[in-house]
Scaffold this motif. Structure first.
Motif, short mmCIF file in Angstrom:
data_model
loop_
_atom_site.label_atom_id
_atom_site.label_comp_id
_atom_site.label_asym_id
_atom_site.label_seq_id
_atom_site.Cartn_x
_atom_site.Cartn_y
_atom_site.Cartn_z
N ARG B 45 0.81 -1.21 0.00
CA ARG B 45 0.00 0.00 0.00
C ARG B 45 0.85 1.27 0.00
O ARG B 45 0.35 2.34 -0.31
N ASN B 48 1.38 2.14 -3.95
CA ASN B 48 0.37 2.93 -4.65
C ASN B 48 -0.24 4.00 -3.75
O ASN B 48 -1.31 4.53 -4.04
N LEU B 50 -1.75 4.18 -0.97
CA LEU B 50 -2.91 4.07 -0.10
C LEU B 50 -2.48 4.34 1.33
O LEU B 50 -3.29 4.72 2.18
N ARG B 76 -1.98 5.96 -8.84
CA ARG B 76 -2.76 4.73 -8.80
C ARG B 76 -3.16 4.26 -10.18
O ARG B 76 -3.56 3.10 -10.35
N GLN B 77 -3.12 5.14 -11.15
CA GLN B 77 -3.37 4.67 -12.51
C GLN B 77 -2.15 3.95 -13.07
O GLN B 77 -2.27 3.13 -13.97
N MET B 81 -4.10 -2.58 -8.35
CA MET B 81 -4.06 -3.41 -7.14
C MET B 81 -5.22 -4.39 -7.09
O MET B 81 -6.35 -4.04 -7.44
N PHE B 83 -7.08 -7.04 -4.34
CA PHE B 83 -7.16 -7.18 -2.90
C PHE B 83 -7.51 -8.59 -2.46
O PHE B 83 -8.12 -9.35 -3.18
N ASN B 87 -13.16 -6.87 -3.03
CA ASN B 87 -13.64 -5.49 -3.01
C ASN B 87 -14.31 -5.07 -4.29
O ASN B 87 -14.14 -3.94 -4.76
N ARG B 149 -10.76 -5.67 -13.66
CA ARG B 149 -11.00 -4.28 -13.33
C ARG B 149 -9.70 -3.52 -13.18
O ARG B 149 -9.56 -2.39 -13.66
N ALA B 150 -8.72 -4.16 -12.52
CA ALA B 150 -7.44 -3.47 -12.34
C ALA B 150 -6.70 -3.36 -13.68
O ALA B 150 -6.07 -2.34 -13.98
N MET B 153 -7.24 -0.41 -16.39
CA MET B 153 -6.60 0.90 -16.33
C MET B 153 -5.25 0.91 -17.04
O MET B 153 -4.54 1.93 -16.97
#
Lengths: 289, 241, 319
Positions: B45, B48, B50, B76-77, B81, B83, B87, B149-150, B153
Motif C-alpha cells: 500500500r 500505490n 494508499l 494509482r493509474q 491493485m 485485494f 472489493n 477491473r485493475a 486501467m
C-alpha cells in the motif's frame, strides 16, 4: 450455454409476488368487514349514512389537506437534514462528527410533543425579523408557529433518519472504498459512484418506516392549534350533539381517521418496498434496524 | 521500474516497516512471503500510496511518487491493485465494475469502455458473466473480475495482496492461472501470497519479509531449498509441509 | 512559509476537536442568547420549581412502567399467536391431491373417516391461520395509526360507555399506551420467537427434549437475548410517548406543567428543565440498553444482520 443477457433476465426480481397479492386481498376483505360490519355492530354507527357524511366531509377534507401540507413541509426537510447529519456522523472530521452527534441525541431524546409545544411558543421568536417581514408577512402568527412546529416534527424524524443513514454508510464494506482509491477514483467520485448508491439502497427499507412514522407524527400538531386531520375530526366532536346524531357516532369519525392513516402508511411503506425491489441488487440486502 | 528506498512506517507505536529497500525491473514478477504482521500488505500500500510512508522514497519509472505535489490518482493509474477480499462494487454488475474506472478516471466514452471491458472479461474467462452482480459470482470469479477491473486501467505494474487467501480451495487454481498468464505476458507484478507453487512457477525473485525488514532475497530454488537465514528456514519449513 | 501549513497538518486532530467544540458551544450560546438574551436566566424560578418537575416526571415514569408491563403481556400473547405455524395454501392443496390419489388406489379405507380427517385438519389449520392473521392485522392497525388517534379513541370510549371514569386522564392514558406498546411489542416478540423457532425445536427434540422443555431450555434463552435490546428501546420510546398524557389533561404530567406554567415568560427555563430531565433519563436508559446489549449479545444472533462496525475511513491494513 447461457448468454450474458439471458443470465440477467433469469435473475431479475419479480415485482408482484403471489404472497403480496394474497395479503392485499386479505387486508381489503378484513378491512371492509371491520369497517362496515364489525365496528358498526359494536358501536352502532354506519359509515353509509349520508347524514354523517354531510357534516363530516367538510372537516375531513380540510383536515386531510392540512395533514398533507404539514407532511410536505416536514418530510423533504427531514430527509435532507437526516442525510446530511448521518453523513456527518461517519466523518473523520470532528467538526462534522461531534455537532451532528449532539443534534441526533438531542432531537431523539426529546419527545416530539415537547418539541411541538416549544416550537409553538418559541418558534416565531427564533426567526429573524427581516425574514418574517419579507416572506411571511401574509401569515398569521399562529399559523407560522404551527408551521415551525411541523418543521420541529421533521427535525425529530431527521434525527432517526440520521441514524438510519449512518448505518447505511457503515454497512458499505470499507474495502470497496480502498478499491475505488486504488483505481484512481477521486474521493468525491468514490462517494458518488461507490458509497452513496449503496448507502441509499441499504437505507431504503428502514427509511420507509421512518417516513410512515413522520406522517403519523403530524397528528401531534392537533395538540396545539394545528389544522390536521385529527384536529379537524376532534372539532367535529363539538358540533356532534347539535347535529342530531348520537354521541356514539364519534367512533365513526375515529374509524375513518384511523383507516385514512392506515391506508396512507401502508401505501407509503409498500410503495417504497416495491421501489426497493425494483432496484434490488443481489448482495445488498437492506439493514434491519 | 519500481524502486523502494529505505521505507519506514509507524502506526502509532507500532514500527511496521523498518527500512525496506528493493527494486523490481520491468517485466519481473516478484513474490513476497512472510508471516502475518510482517508488514507485507503495508508495503504494497505504500507503493500505490494508499498508505503514506513516514520516510524513504518510492520511485515508479524513475519518478519519486511519495512527495508533495504528486497527484495520488495519477500514481494509482500507473499501478493497479488486487485485494484479498476482492472489493468488487456490490451494486454494480461485473462489466460495470470494469467500466467504472474507464469512464470516470480515464474519461473513455461509454461504448468504447464496454468494448474494452468485454475483452478483458473474456481474457479472464468470464465473458458470460458480464451482467452478473458480485453476489451472484463465486469467490474465484469475483477475484478474476477484480483482476480485469485493475487491468482495465492499463497499469504499468500490478500489486496483488494475498489474492487467493480468501478463496475456497477449488477456486484458487483459476485465479492463479490468470496471474501466471499475466506474468508470462510480461506484466511487472509484486505478489504477496502463501501459494508456493505459484512462487516457484512464475516468480523471478522471492523476498522474505519478517518484522518489517526484508530478511532474504533470491530465486525460488535459493529460498525454498537453500535458505541462508535461520528465520527464512523456519518459515519455509512451516509453509512447505 | 510552509512551516505553519505543515504544523497545521500534523496537529490537525487537535484543531479539529477544538473547532468542533467551538461550533457546539457557539450554537448553544447563540440559541440561549436568542431566547433568553437580555432578560437573564431566571435561576430563582428553576430553583423554586424543580421539585415540581421532578415529581411530574415520576408520573410519566409510573405511567410508562405500568403500560409497558401490561403491554408486555399483550405483546407476548399476540406475538406467540403470530408464530403459529400454518401450512401454505399451495401445500395444503397438494396434499389434498395426494390424498385423493391414494383414495382412488386403495378404496378399502373408510370413506367417512377420511372425510372427517380432511374436514378436521382444514378446521385446525384454518383456525390457526385466521387467528394468526387476526393477530397480524391488529398489530398492523396499532402500528399504522398515530398514538394520538388511539388516545382519542380510548378517551371517546370512556366518554360514551364509561362516563363516570371519563375524567380519569391517567387511567385512559395508561390503557391507550398499554395497547399501543402491546402492538409494537407483539412485533418484537414475534420476531424474536420466530428467529429462534425454525429448526431449533426440531434439533432440541432430536436430542430428546420434550416440546415444553425445548421451549424452556432452548428457545426462551435465545429469544430473551434477542428481545431485550428492542424491548428496552421500546421502553424509552414509550417513556417519550407518555408525554401524551398532556392531551388528556393529566395535571401531574410534565408537558402539562410546561404548557400551563409557561405564561410568566419563563418559557425557556421551563423548556430547558424539561429537556434536561428527559435527556438525562433517555441518555441514561440508552447507556443501560447498550450495556445490556453487550452483556447479552451472542455473536451471530441478532435482528441486525449487517451490524459490523466498519467505518468508511481507511484503516491501515495489517501484515
Amino acid at each position: 450455454m447461457e448468454t450474458a443477457a439471458a443470465f440477467r433476465l433469469r435473475a431479475a426480481p419479480k415485482l408482484v409476488t403471489g404472497v403480496g397479492v394474497v395479503h392485499l386481498v386479505e387486508m381489503t376483505v378484513a378491512g371492509l368487514l371491520m369497517v362496515f360490519v364489525i365496528l358498526p355492530a359494536i358501536f352502532s354507527f354506519s359509515l353509509l349514512s349520508p347524514q354523517f357524511w354531510q357534516i363530516y366531509t367538510r372537516f375531513y377534507v380540510t383536515g386531510l389537506f392540512g395533514t398533507f401540507f404539514y407532511v410536505a413541509l416536514a418530510l423533504p426537510l427531514s430527509a435532507v437534514i437526516g442525510f446530511l447529519m448521518g453523513w456527518a456522523r461517519v466523518s473523520r472530521i470532528r467538526i462534522f462528527a461531534w455537532p451532528s452527534s449532539l443534534y441526533v441525541n438531542v432531537f431523539r431524546g426529546v419527545p416530539p410533543l415537547i418539541l411541538v409545544i416549544f416550537a409553538s411558543l418559541f418558534g416565531t421568536s427564533l426567526i429573524p425579523q427581516p425574514i418574517l417581514d419579507r416572506f411571511l408577512a401574509g401569515f398569521r402568527r399562529g399559523d407560522i408557529a404551527v408551521g415551525i412546529a411541523a418543521i420541529a416534527i421533521g427535525m425529530h424524524s431527521s434525527a432517526y433518519q440520521a441514524e438510519i443513514f449512518r448505518a447505511g454508510f457503515q454497512s458499505v464494506p470499507k474495502g470497496q472504498v480502498e478499491a475505488a482509491q486504488a483505481l484512481g477514483l477521486r474521493p468525491w467520485q468514490g462517494m458518488r459512484h461507490v458509497i452513496l448508491p449503496q448507502t441509499f439502497r441499504l437505507s431504503l427499507p428502514p427509511l420507509s418506516n421512518e417516513f410512515a412514522a413522520l406522517i403519523k407524527d403530524t397528528s401531534i400538531l392537533a395538540a396545539i392549534s394545528g389544522v390536521d386531520l385529527v384536529a379537524k375530526s376532534r372539532d367535529l366532536l363539538g358540533i356532534l350533539p347539535a347535529s342530531g346524531l348520537p354521541i356514539v357516532w364519534i367512533f365513526a369519525v375515529w374509524t375513518v381517521v384511523a383507516l385514512t392513516y392506515f391506508v396512507i402508511t401502508y401505501a407509503v411503506t409498500r410503495g417504497l418496498r416495491l421501489l426497493e425491489r425494483k432496484f434490488h441488487t443481489p448482495g445488498l440486502e437492506g439493514i434491519s434496524l | 521500474m519500481i524502486r523502494v528506498n529505505d521505507i519506514q512506517k509507524h502506526f502509532g507505536a507500532l514500527h511496521v516497516l523498518r527500512g525496506i529497500t528493493f527494486e523490481v525491473q520491468k517485466g519481473e514478477a516478484i513474490v513476497i512471503i512472510g508471516p502475518s504482521g510482517s508488514g507485507k500488505s503495508t508495503l504494497l500500500r505504500c507503493i500505490n500510496l494508499l498508505v503514506e510512508p513516514d520516510s524513504g522514497q518510492v520511485f515508479i519509472d524513475g519518478v519519486q511518487v511519495n512527495r508533495h505535489g504528486i497527484r495520488h490518482e495519477w500514481v494509482r493509474q500507473q499501478v493497479g491493485m488486487v485485494f484479498q477480499s476482492f472489493n468488487l462494487f456490490t451494486h454494480l454488475t461485473a462489466i460495470d465494475n470494469v467500466t467504472l474506472g474507464l469512464t470516470r478516471v480515464k474519461g473513455m466514452p461509454h461504448d468504447k469502455a464496454v468494448q474494452k471491458a468485454r475483452e478483458l472479461l473474456a481474457r479472464v474467462g468470464l465473458a458470460v458473466k458480464e451482467n452478473a452482480y458480485p453476489a451472484e459470482l463465486s469467490g474465484g470469479q469475483q477475484q478474476r473480475v477484480a483482476i480485469a477491473r485493475a487491468l482495465a486501467m492499463d497499469p504499468k505494474a500490478m500489486l496483488f495482496d494475498e489474492p487467493t487467501s480468501a478463496l475456497d480451495p477449488e477456486y484458487i487454481r483459476e485465479v492463479l492461472d490468470v496471474m501466471t498468464a499475466l506474468a508470462r505476458e510480461g506484466m511487472t507484478m509484486i505478489v504477496v501470497t502463501h501459494e508456493m507453487g505459484f512462487a516457484s512457477n512464475a516468480a523471478s525473485r522471492i523476498l522474505f519479509m519478517d518484522a518489517g525488514k526484508i530478511v532474504e532475497e533470491g530465486t525460488a530454488e535459493q529460498i525454498f531449498q537453500n535458505p541462508k537465514e535461520d528465520r527464512t528456514r523456519s518459515f519455509v519449513s512451516k509453509i512447505l509441509r | 512559509m510552509a512551516d505553519w501549513r505543515r504544523y497545521l497538518r500534523e496537529h490537525w486532530r487537535y484543531f479539529d476537536a477544538a473547532l468542533a467544540l467551538v461550533v457546539i458551544v457557539g450554537s448553544v450560546a447563540y440559541i440561549y442568547d436568542l431566547l433568553v438574551g437580555s432578560r437573564g436566566l431566571d435561576v430563582a424560578y428553576i430553583v423554586r420549581n424543580y421539585t415540581l418537575y421532578l415529581h411530574a416526571v415520576l408520573t410519566n415514569v409510573y405511567a410508562t412502567t405500568i403500560a409497558f408491563l401490561v403491554g408486555m403481556v399483550i405483546g407476548f400473547s399476540v406475538g406467540w399467536l403470530r408464530t403459529a405455524r400454518t401450512v401454505a395454501l399451495s401445500k395444503f392443496v397438494a396434499s389434498m391431491r395426494v390424498e385423493k390419489r391414494e383414495r382412488q388406489e386403495s378404496p378399502s379405507q373408510s370413506e367417512g373417516a377420511r372425510r372427517l380427517l380432511v374436514v378436521l385438519s382444514l378446521l385446525w389449520y384454518g383456525t390457526k391461520y385466521v387467528a394468526r392473521r387476526i393477530g397480524d392485522g391488529l398489530v398492523e392497525v396499532i402500528r399504522g395509526t398515530p398514538l394520538y388517534v388511539q388516545i382519542l379513541f380510548a378517551s371517546s370510549f370512556f366518554i360514551v360507555f364509561l362516563p363516570q371514569y371519563a375524567t380519569e386522564g391517567l387511567l385512559i392514558g395508561i390503557i391507550a399506551l398499554a395497547i399501543n406498546t402491546g402492538g409494537y411489542q407483539a412485533e418484537i416478540f414475534r420476531a424474536g420467537l420466530q428467529t429462534v423457532h425454525s429448526g431449533q425445536i426440531e434439533a432440541a427434540r432430536a436430542i430428546g427434549f420434550s416440546r415444553l422443555r425445548a421451549m424452556r431450555h432452548v428457545i426462551l434463552p435465545q429469544a430473551l437475548r434477542l428481545i431485550i435490546p428492542p424491548l428496552t428501546n421500546e421502553y424509552i420510546g414509550l417513556f417519550k410517548a407518555s408525554t401524551f398524557l398532556f392531551v388528556l389533561g393529566v395535571p401531574a404530567e410534565i408537558s402539562y406543567i410546561a404548557q400551563h406554567q409557561g405564561f410568566a415568560g419563563d418559557v425557556f427555563e421551563i423548556f430547558a428543565m424539561v429537556t434536561a430531565i428527559f435527556l438525562a433519563i433517555t441518555v441514561t436508559l440508552s447507556f443501560v440498553v447498550q450495556a445490556l446489549e453487550r452483556r447479552f449479545r451472542i455473536p451471530g444472533l441478532g435482528f441486525e444482520q449487517v451490524k459490523r462496525p466498519r467505518g468508511v475511513r481507511i484503516a491501515p491494513a495489517g501484515g
